[in-house]
Design a protein around this motif. Structure first.
Motif, short mmCIF file in Angstrom:
data_model
loop_
_atom_site.label_atom_id
_atom_site.label_comp_id
_atom_site.label_asym_id
_atom_site.label_seq_id
_atom_site.Cartn_x
_atom_site.Cartn_y
_atom_site.Cartn_z
N THR A 41 0.85 -1.19 0.00
CA THR A 41 0.00 0.00 0.00
C THR A 41 0.88 1.24 0.00
N CYS A 42 0.43 2.24 -0.73
CA CYS A 42 1.24 3.45 -0.93
C CYS A 42 1.56 4.15 0.38
N GLY A 43 0.60 4.31 1.25
CA GLY A 43 0.83 5.01 2.52
C GLY A 43 1.84 4.31 3.39
N ARG A 44 1.69 3.01 3.52
CA ARG A 44 2.63 2.23 4.34
C ARG A 44 4.03 2.25 3.73
N MET A 45 4.07 2.16 2.41
CA MET A 45 5.36 2.19 1.71
C MET A 45 6.06 3.52 1.93
N LYS A 46 5.31 4.62 1.86
CA LYS A 46 5.90 5.95 2.10
C LYS A 46 6.43 6.07 3.52
N ASN A 47 5.68 5.55 4.50
CA ASN A 47 6.12 5.62 5.89
C ASN A 47 7.46 4.93 6.10
N ILE A 48 7.67 3.81 5.45
CA ILE A 48 8.88 3.03 5.66
C ILE A 48 10.04 3.47 4.76
N LEU A 49 9.73 3.82 3.51
CA LEU A 49 10.79 4.05 2.54
C LEU A 49 11.18 5.50 2.31
N SER A 50 10.33 6.46 2.67
CA SER A 50 10.60 7.84 2.26
C SER A 50 11.86 8.43 2.87
N ASN A 51 12.10 8.24 4.14
CA ASN A 51 13.31 8.77 4.78
C ASN A 51 13.86 7.78 5.79
N PRO A 52 14.37 6.65 5.32
CA PRO A 52 14.89 5.69 6.30
C PRO A 52 16.08 6.29 7.06
N ALA A 53 16.07 6.12 8.37
CA ALA A 53 17.14 6.68 9.21
C ALA A 53 18.29 5.69 9.33
N CYS A 54 18.75 5.20 8.17
CA CYS A 54 19.82 4.23 8.17
C CYS A 54 20.55 4.26 6.83
N ASP A 55 21.67 3.58 6.79
CA ASP A 55 22.46 3.47 5.56
C ASP A 55 21.99 2.31 4.69
N VAL A 56 21.54 1.25 5.34
CA VAL A 56 21.05 0.06 4.64
C VAL A 56 19.76 -0.38 5.33
N LEU A 57 18.72 -0.58 4.53
CA LEU A 57 17.43 -1.05 5.03
C LEU A 57 17.13 -2.39 4.39
N CYS A 58 17.02 -3.43 5.22
CA CYS A 58 16.73 -4.78 4.74
C CYS A 58 15.29 -5.13 5.12
N LEU A 59 14.51 -5.48 4.10
CA LEU A 59 13.10 -5.79 4.30
C LEU A 59 12.84 -7.25 3.96
N GLN A 60 11.97 -7.88 4.73
CA GLN A 60 11.56 -9.24 4.45
C GLN A 60 10.04 -9.27 4.30
N GLU A 61 9.58 -10.25 3.53
CA GLU A 61 8.15 -10.48 3.27
C GLU A 61 7.50 -9.26 2.62
N THR A 62 8.15 -8.75 1.57
CA THR A 62 7.64 -7.55 0.90
C THR A 62 6.40 -7.81 0.07
N ARG A 63 6.29 -8.99 -0.53
CA ARG A 63 5.17 -9.35 -1.41
C ARG A 63 5.03 -8.38 -2.58
N TRP A 64 6.15 -7.91 -3.09
CA TRP A 64 6.12 -6.95 -4.19
C TRP A 64 5.85 -7.62 -5.52
N ASP A 65 5.16 -6.86 -6.39
CA ASP A 65 5.06 -7.20 -7.80
C ASP A 65 5.73 -6.05 -8.55
N GLU A 66 5.65 -6.05 -9.86
CA GLU A 66 6.32 -4.99 -10.64
C GLU A 66 5.78 -3.60 -10.33
N ASP A 67 4.48 -3.48 -10.10
CA ASP A 67 3.89 -2.17 -9.76
C ASP A 67 4.39 -1.68 -8.40
N SER A 68 4.49 -2.59 -7.44
CA SER A 68 5.02 -2.22 -6.12
C SER A 68 6.45 -1.75 -6.21
N LEU A 69 7.23 -2.43 -7.02
CA LEU A 69 8.63 -2.06 -7.20
C LEU A 69 8.75 -0.67 -7.82
#
Length: 165
Positions: free
Chosen positions: A14-42
């Motif tokens: 979902t766009c809102g949840r994705m923005k919350n996590i990805l817009s300004n990560p407070a780290c150098d490397v962010l590792c995500l699991q169980e993304t369930r992405w398709d091409e549109d999500s990517l």
């Protein structure tokens, strides 16, 4: 210093949840699991986060992992390996002229598959390797919560061996 975060997002489509996590990560490397992405999500993730995004969607809807590199802090990064199931993603990064290997995993709930995966990962480990992710393994009795049980698990031994190496 390298700041790395790892998070099982249990679906990040979902766009809102994705923005919350990805817009300004407070780290150098962010590792995500169980993304369930398709091409549109990517595509959406790429628009939100301007860093380097490495992903492994795999074939199972419950799988998928991503490693997001903050290109302001990391000099260079390179994909080393990803499996066909969306459970292993290996990236090399260069920080202060030192190369580090990041292995992002989303282990199976199946004990036999977990054990095979932990054994397989061992060949990729060097002396500057960080292994992060969701191991789906109860390591000690103190890790028990309402949703998991400490039982005989051959993958636990394989994970301990991997950690010791």
């Amino acid at each position: 210093m390298l700041l790395l975060h790892s998070l099982n997002v249990n679906g990040l489509r979902t766009c809102g949840r994705m923005k919350n996590i990805l817009s300004n990560p407070a780290c150098d490397v962010l590792c995500l699991q169980e993304t369930r992405w398709d091409e549109d999500s990517l595509k959406a993730a790429t628009k939100i986060n301007k860093g380097e995004i490495y992903y492994n969607n795999g074939t199972n809807k419950s799988c998928g992992i991503a490693t997001i590199i903050n290109t302001n802090m990391i000099e260079n990064s390179k994909l080393i390996y990803k499996d066909n199931e969306g459970r292993i993603l290996i990236i090399d990064i260069i920080v202060n002229n030192s190369t580090f290997r990041i292995i992002n995993v989303y282990a199976s709930n199946c004990e036999k598959e977990r054990k095979e995966m932990f054994n397989k990962i061992g060949r990729w480990v060097n002396n500057k390797t960080l292994i992060v992710g969701d191991f789906n393994t109860v390591l000690t009795k103190s890790d028990i919560s309402v949703n998991n049980v400490y039982k005989n698990d051959s993958s636990r031994t394989a994970l301990y061996e991997l950690m010791n190496n």
